[in-house]
Design a protein around this motif. Structure first.
Motif, short mmCIF file in Angstrom:
data_model
loop_
_atom_site.label_atom_id
_atom_site.label_comp_id
_atom_site.label_asym_id
_atom_site.label_seq_id
_atom_site.Cartn_x
_atom_site.Cartn_y
_atom_site.Cartn_z
N ASN A 6 -0.84 -20.38 -1.55
CA ASN A 6 -1.72 -20.85 -2.60
C ASN A 6 -2.75 -19.82 -3.08
N ALA A 7 -3.15 -18.93 -2.17
CA ALA A 7 -4.20 -17.98 -2.57
C ALA A 7 -3.83 -16.59 -2.07
N TYR A 8 -4.65 -15.62 -2.47
CA TYR A 8 -4.47 -14.29 -1.90
C TYR A 8 -5.00 -14.32 -0.47
N ALA A 9 -4.56 -13.35 0.31
CA ALA A 9 -4.85 -13.45 1.74
C ALA A 9 -5.80 -12.36 2.24
N GLY A 10 -6.68 -11.89 1.37
CA GLY A 10 -7.70 -10.95 1.84
C GLY A 10 -7.42 -9.51 1.44
N ALA A 13 -7.83 -3.61 3.22
CA ALA A 13 -8.55 -2.88 4.26
C ALA A 13 -8.59 -3.67 5.57
N LYS A 14 -8.32 -4.99 5.47
CA LYS A 14 -8.36 -5.83 6.67
C LYS A 14 -7.13 -5.65 7.57
N LEU A 15 -6.13 -4.97 7.02
CA LEU A 15 -4.87 -4.87 7.78
C LEU A 15 -5.05 -4.13 9.10
N ASP A 16 -4.40 -4.63 10.11
CA ASP A 16 -4.41 -3.95 11.40
C ASP A 16 -2.97 -3.83 11.86
N PRO A 17 -2.42 -2.65 12.00
CA PRO A 17 -3.03 -1.34 11.84
C PRO A 17 -3.38 -1.02 10.38
N THR A 18 -4.35 -0.14 10.23
CA THR A 18 -4.82 0.18 8.88
C THR A 18 -3.79 1.04 8.14
N ILE A 33 -5.42 -5.90 -5.74
CA ILE A 33 -6.71 -5.85 -5.05
C ILE A 33 -6.62 -6.48 -3.66
N GLU A 34 -5.90 -7.60 -3.61
CA GLU A 34 -5.75 -8.28 -2.31
C GLU A 34 -4.28 -8.41 -1.94
N MET A 35 -4.07 -8.73 -0.68
CA MET A 35 -2.68 -8.93 -0.24
C MET A 35 -2.23 -10.34 -0.60
N ALA A 56 10.04 -16.34 1.83
CA ALA A 56 8.89 -16.61 0.96
C ALA A 56 9.37 -16.79 -0.47
N VAL A 57 8.69 -17.65 -1.21
CA VAL A 57 9.14 -18.02 -2.56
C VAL A 57 9.27 -16.82 -3.49
N THR A 58 9.95 -17.03 -4.60
CA THR A 58 10.12 -15.99 -5.60
C THR A 58 8.76 -15.50 -6.10
N GLY A 59 8.67 -14.23 -6.38
CA GLY A 59 7.46 -13.67 -6.97
C GLY A 59 6.27 -13.59 -6.03
N SER A 60 6.52 -13.73 -4.70
CA SER A 60 5.39 -13.75 -3.78
C SER A 60 5.04 -12.37 -3.24
N GLY A 61 5.76 -11.34 -3.66
CA GLY A 61 5.41 -9.97 -3.27
C GLY A 61 6.14 -9.47 -2.04
N LYS A 62 7.39 -9.92 -1.86
CA LYS A 62 8.15 -9.51 -0.67
C LYS A 62 8.47 -8.01 -0.69
N THR A 63 8.68 -7.47 -1.91
CA THR A 63 9.10 -6.06 -1.98
C THR A 63 8.08 -5.14 -1.30
N LEU A 64 6.80 -5.31 -1.66
CA LEU A 64 5.76 -4.47 -1.07
C LEU A 64 5.63 -4.76 0.43
N ALA A 65 6.00 -5.99 0.82
CA ALA A 65 5.88 -6.37 2.24
C ALA A 65 6.84 -5.56 3.11
N PHE A 66 7.90 -5.00 2.50
CA PHE A 66 8.72 -4.11 3.33
C PHE A 66 8.58 -2.64 2.93
#
Ligand SMILES: Nc1ncnc2c1ncn2[C@@H]1O[C@H](COP(=O)(O)OP(=O)(O)OP(=O)(O)O)[C@@H](O)[C@H]1O
Length: 652
Positions: A6-10, A13-18, A33-35, A56-66
């Motif tokens: 439903n929303a962006y997840a932060g 810079a919050k990612l660990d590992p950075t 701006i956000e993940m 994850a649903v279509t258009g949710s940004g899976k490409t960048l996730a890998f």
């Protein structure tokens, strides 16, 4: 692991590992701006030592996730022990080559990075695309030899060829760190399981593997077993917003489509589809002046700027079509429509699409959410419409009248789309482009729409101008009814419930073709009248084609007058007699087996209760038809039972 889209997840810079600083710069410079939730869940796990199965649903940004974990892993490896020129470090397998080349490459990402004036300490890994018709497998290998590549992206067949075919002696996968299977369910649908298994057996065991898909299917468990080790399953669900009153179409508690997508269906007759399509487009344009459409259909009037896309378009024109469609000015007086086949149903990221219209529901029901998913991407609003015939209402929840009795009895009454967690809302028949619609569902109670006749005569007169148009219309008609008869949801899409005459009118046919599907149909009784015209004089616009046709016609005439009609008959008779004896025996065996199977099923169905019997007391012929339907239902039921058993056995 489950999260909500439903929303962006932060912030990143919050990612660990950075993230490596230049990657962070590139991502933010791209306006991200956000993940997204899938990125926030999948990236850290995939970057650490975990295999992941991501849904994850279509258009949710899976490409960048890998893409991010792939680059991070290779950068780390570069620092520790750089790859040799003949070694590859990462492999991304994707089902289609159609749009691979239109995605931004790592080189482009690095250029964007340079523009930021922050020279990366280590250059990004080189990328090689092995797919499509632009290069041959041999050229892939020679390009690899001359430039080297850390990442290889391609379709399964081409990657196998690259690794084990021509490139066998030169390409080394010994140091491969990471494997991605993108659109994994599609890879299986296209029959690539064996190829992927062969690829995987030639990769080092000490690697990370990620499997990404918008829709998960049972068959994927096998792939997961072969290719992944103790994977973490990440499911990104979409839930109704807190505090919001649920709309009826959101009664499905969890959705497998983006929260920003409004999904509609509209019921009409086949002959009314075109009029409805035009009105939906006009209506949507009234809602949003600059709307961009994707229409998955065969026919559309050329009143808008139309771009078309299908599998036979050469790749250069395909890329230019997509570029022109994407850059079509939103202020233009002629809004743009991308008219396409299912070739554009998946893997195509055109963020500015506002509306998707499905002229027909897809033959493979899994494609429904992917088609709709070409809009409402990355948190944007979007609407998707699907035109259904009355007998197809079972697709969205309302079973056809006959099935009201039979389907619950056979436990098949499940709402087809809600099982797949796709909420969809009914819209009334559009009486005009203002969206006025008084008449809903039942087309029988709806008076004739006067616009339909004029739209059908426009199509007919268009077809009459060129014999080629008629050939195409016939081909389209035959392939439509064949596809219909092979629909996966055979208990909803029954050929015998389809008004073949109405569909023929819709395709602008001047006479009906001879095809097995029309055997036993009495067109005259159904109101069909062949166009009264001189078929010999009906010409192709293309001069050379027309000359050829006339020559063939002459030849045929000459042969007929030399032979006489009785000779032709004798020839056919001889052909039939000379047919191989083994063929005839084999055919007889098949027929007998089929008969035996049918009688077993009938016996089974008779044991299912009184309803079936009572329903079939209307006369022998209709009983036969209904029983045939039940046999289809029986097959469907058995298939579902088998699938459920398989799923239980092999839950991921
Ligand atoms: N963090 C982000 N913020 C904003 N937009 C993003 C972000 N990540 C990706 N996008 C954009 O979202 C769109 C969809 O991304 P992507 O194509 O990766 O989705 P997908 O989940 O793979 O979809 P599909 O399953 O339909 O292929 C793209 O236009 C992409 O540029």
């Amino acid at each position: 692991m489950t999260s909500s889209t439903n929303a962006y997840a932060g912030p990143w810079a919050k990612l660990d590992p950075t993230l490596t600083p230049w990657i962070l710069d590139v991502v933010q410079a791209s306006g991200f701006i956000e993940m997204t939730p899938v990125q926030a869940s999948a990236i850290p796990l995939f970057m650490k030592q975990k295999d992941v199965v991501v849904e994850a649903v279509t258009g949710s940004g899976k490409t960048l996730a890998f893409v991010i974990p792939v680059i991070e892993k290779l950068l780390k490896r570069k620092k520790e022990r750089p790859l040799k020129k003949n070694e590859i470090g990462a492999m991304i397998i994707s089902p289609t080559s159609l749009f691979l080349s239109s995605q931004p490459s790592i080189e482009e990402l690095s250029k964007a990075d340079m523009n930021q004036n922050s020279t990366p300490s280590i250059l990004p890994p080189a990328l090689l695309l092995v797919s499509g018709k632009e290069t041959t497998p041999a050229q892939d290998v020679s390009l690899f030899l001359s430039t080297g590549a850390d990442i290889v992206v391609g379709t399964p067949g081409r990657i196998e060829e690259f690794m084990l075919g021509n490139g066998h002696s030169v390409v080394s996968c010994k140091e491969l760190d990471i494997l991605v299977l993108d659109e994994a369910d599609r890879l299986l649908d296209l029959g690539f399981e064996a190829t992927i298994t062969r690829i995987i057996t030639n990769l080092p065991k000490q690697r990370r593997t990620g499997l990404f898909s918008a829709t998960m299917t049972d068959g994927l468990s096998q792939l997961v077993r072969v290719g992944l080790r103790n994977p973490v399953r990440i499911v990104v669900k979409v839930e109704a917003k807190r505090g919001m009153k649920r709309k009826p179409e959101e009664e499905v508690s969890e959705r497998r489509i983006p929260a920003t997508l409004q999904n509609y269906f509209l019921e009409c007759r086949a002959s009314e589809k075109l009029v409805q399509l035009i009105r939906i487009i006009a209506y949507e344009r009234k809602q949003n002046d600059s709307a961009k459409f994707i229409v998955l259909a065969l026919l559309v009037p050329k009143i808008y700027t139309i771009y078309s896309l299908h599998g036979h378009i050469p790749s250069s024109s395909r890329t230019s079509t997509l570029t022109s469609f994407s850059s079509h000015p939103s202020s233009s007086n002629s809004p743009s429509i991308l008219l396409c086949t299912d070739v554009a149903a998946r893997g195509l990221d055109l963020p500015s699409v506002d509306v998707v219209i499905q002229f027909d529901p897809p033959v493979d029901p899994k494609a429904f959410s992917h088609r709709c998913g070409r809009t409402a991407r990355a948190g944007r609003e979007g609407r998707a419409w699907c035109l259904l015939l009355e007998k197809e209402r079972g697709y969205v929840g309302m079973p056809p009248h006959f099935a009201l009795v039979i389907i619950p009895l056979l436990k098949l009454g499940s709402d087809f789309l809600s099982v797949r967690k796709i909420p969809v809302k009914e819209r009334n028949y559009l009486l005009d482009e203002e969206g006025t619609g008084t008449f809903n569902s039942c087309s029988k109670s709806r008076p004739e729409d006067t616009a339909v006749q004029s739209s059908l005569s426009t199509i007919r007169s268009f077809v009459l101008k060129d014999r080629d148009m008629h050939d195409k219309a016939i081909k389209a008609y035959v392939s439509f009814i064949r596809a219909y008869s092979k629909h996966e949801a055979s208990y909803i899409f029954r050929l015998k419930s389809l008004n073949l005459i109405d569909v023929a009118t819709c395709f602008g046919l001047l006479r009906l073709p001879k095809c097995p599907e029309l055997k036993g149909v009495n067109p005259q009784a159904l109101g069909w009248v062949d166009e009264e015209m001189d078929w010999v004089a009906f010409a192709y616009k293309d001069k050379s084609r027309e000359t050829k046709r006339l020559q063939e016609l002459e030849k045929k005439k000459a042969a007929q007058s030399a032979d006489g009609p009785h000779l032709q008959k004798n020839r056919n008779e001889r052909q039939r007699k000379n047919e191989a004896w083994s063929n005839k025996v084999a055919q007889k065996e098949i027929r007998e087996k089929r008969k035996e199977k049918k009688s077993r099923k009938r016996a089974w169905l008779k044991g299912q209760g009184q309803h079936v019997q009572t329903k079939f007391d209307h006369g022998k012929q209709s009983q036969q038809h209904e029983e045939d339907d039940l046999i289809n239902d029986w097959e469907e039921l058995k298939r579902e039972e088998r699938q459920a058993k398989r799923a239980k056995r092999s839950e991921i």
